[in-house]
Design an enzyme around this catalytic site. Structure first.
Site, PDB file in Angstrom:
ATOM      1  N   PRO A 109     -31.587  54.925  40.969  1.00  0.00           N
ATOM      2  CA  PRO A 109     -29.597  55.605  41.081  1.00  0.00           C
ATOM      3  C   PRO A 109     -29.336  56.100  40.045  1.00  0.00           C
ATOM      4  CG  PRO A 109     -30.237  52.902  40.504  1.00  0.00           C
ATOM      5  CD  PRO A 109     -31.224  53.237  40.662  1.00  0.00           C
ATOM      6  N   GLU A 110     -28.823  57.421  40.084  1.00  0.00           N
ATOM      7  CA  GLU A 110     -28.349  57.970  39.133  1.00  0.00           C
ATOM      8  C   GLU A 110     -27.182  58.981  40.082  1.00  0.00           C
ATOM      9  OE1 GLU A 110     -31.246  62.008  38.676  1.00  0.00           O
ATOM     10  OE2 GLU A 110     -33.138  60.981  39.116  1.00  0.00           O
ATOM     11  N   ARG A 167     -41.271  60.845  30.770  1.00  0.00           N
ATOM     12  CA  ARG A 167     -41.710  60.932  31.279  1.00  0.00           C
ATOM     13  C   ARG A 167     -42.151  61.407  32.495  1.00  0.00           C
ATOM     14  NH1 ARG A 167     -39.730  56.534  30.853  1.00  0.00           N
ATOM     15  NH2 ARG A 167     -37.667  56.185  29.785  1.00  0.00           N
ATOM     16  N   LYS A 215     -23.575  56.816  35.584  1.00  0.00           N
ATOM     17  CA  LYS A 215     -24.288  55.430  36.196  1.00  0.00           C
ATOM     18  C   LYS A 215     -23.931  54.218  36.691  1.00  0.00           C
ATOM     19  CE  LYS A 215     -28.525  58.631  34.617  1.00  0.00           C
ATOM     20  NZ  LYS A 215     -29.549  58.287  33.896  1.00  0.00           N
TER      21      LYS A 215
END
Length: 280
Positions: free
Chosen positions: A2-3, A266, A60
């Site tokens: 979830p962003e 990442r 967020k």
DNA sequence: AGTGCGACCCGAACGC
DNA sequence: TGCGTTCGGGTCGCAC
């Protein structure tokens, strides 16, 4: 994960289901690890008898505005799910952490496979002074989040532009999926250092961030792993991704094969022809 | 102060 | 097939 668009979709969906104005009558705990500044006993006595009046987003973080000037602040981290439901979601039962029970027999259930999510409770708008919320920088959808703002904030940071855009104290809400999409649209290599970027490239970042994030909200977020905004619905933006998760596939612009590298640990997808690195 | 990195956590994906 | 190992993701906190 979830962003910003996924968090916004979850909030929109909860409000659409008319979660607001039902009275909380209790909490069922299955795991209590997500409670960060309260014991289960404190948590339930804090919530009992209150109503959710509204739900807002800061970066967020999800801010539940409760009656009696109380707030509950939730961060889903990678796998957290908030479902407003009349029955527990069967396949996900082993990941159920807690359910907040309402007087209409519905429940707000929190599921989290990784147990990484966080719940904080505050009174009298004290959440605004909490260390997690205080750190959150301007929202990329805010008009004031301009190229100039991003340039001023970034130029003294000697890290890859991708890392800078993921830093929630620079700009909030952007995560690993959308940062790749934004940089691809800007034709900026993710490892480029901020000092090598021109003002118009910062303008482009500000513009494309708004464009990508708004479009993703329109499509109810991106499901690449397990994101769902309710038990039966995944996002739709994954079909619109141009580079993220596309390693080995042709670039939608020039057909060069999309590469996957690591940036600050990442997974990072980009087109080596469209996104040339300037400087080192 | 800025930067880098391990820790948190554990299911899924991968390797043998 | 079945085991063990690695990966990933957002954020924090510590070391330099």
């Amino acid at each position: 994960m979830p962003e910003l668009p996924e968090v916004q979709t979850i909030i929109n969906n909860l409000l659409k289901q008319k979660i607001a104005n039902n009275k909380i009558i209790g909490v069922e705990f299955y795991k209590t690890k997500v409670l960060k500044n309260s014991t289960p006993k404190e948590f339930v006595s804090f919530l009992k008898g209150e109503k959710i009046l509204d739900i807002e987003r800061i970066g967020k973080y999800i801010i539940f505005k409760l009656s009696n000037k109380k707030q509950m602040v939730v961060h889903l981290r990678m796998e957290g799910k908030l479902f407003y439901e009349s029955n527990l979601t069967k396949p996900d039962l082993r990941f159920l952490m807690l359910s907040i029970i309402f007087d209409n027999k519905h429940r707000l259930s929190y599921y989290d496979m990784r147990m990484f999510g966080t719940f904080h409770i505050y009174k009298d708008d004290k959440y605004l002074d909490s260390k997690e919320i205080k750190k959150v920088a301007i929202d990329p959808l805010n008009k004031l989040c301009t190229g100039k703002y991003l340039e001023n904030k970034s130029k003294k940071i000697n890290r890859a532009i991708k890392t800078v855009l993921l830093d929630q104290t620079v700009v909030s809400g952007i995560g690993n999926i959308y940062v790749d999409e934004i940089l691809f649209r800007c034709k900026i290599h993710p490892l480029t250092k901020p000092k090598y970027l021109k003002s118009q490239q910062y303008d482009l970042i500000a513009k494309n961030a708004k464009l990508v994030l708004k479009d993703a909200i329109k499509h109810k977020g991106t499901t690449v792993a397990s994101y769902k905004f309710d038990p039966n619905h995944t996002g739709g933006y994954q079909s619109r991704l141009l580079v993220h998760t596309k390693a080995g596939k042709p670039c939608p612009v020039c057909k060069t094969i999309i590469k996957k590298i690591k940036v600050n640990g990442r997974g990072t997808y980009f087109c080596s022809k469209c996104q040339k690195q300037v400087g080192k």
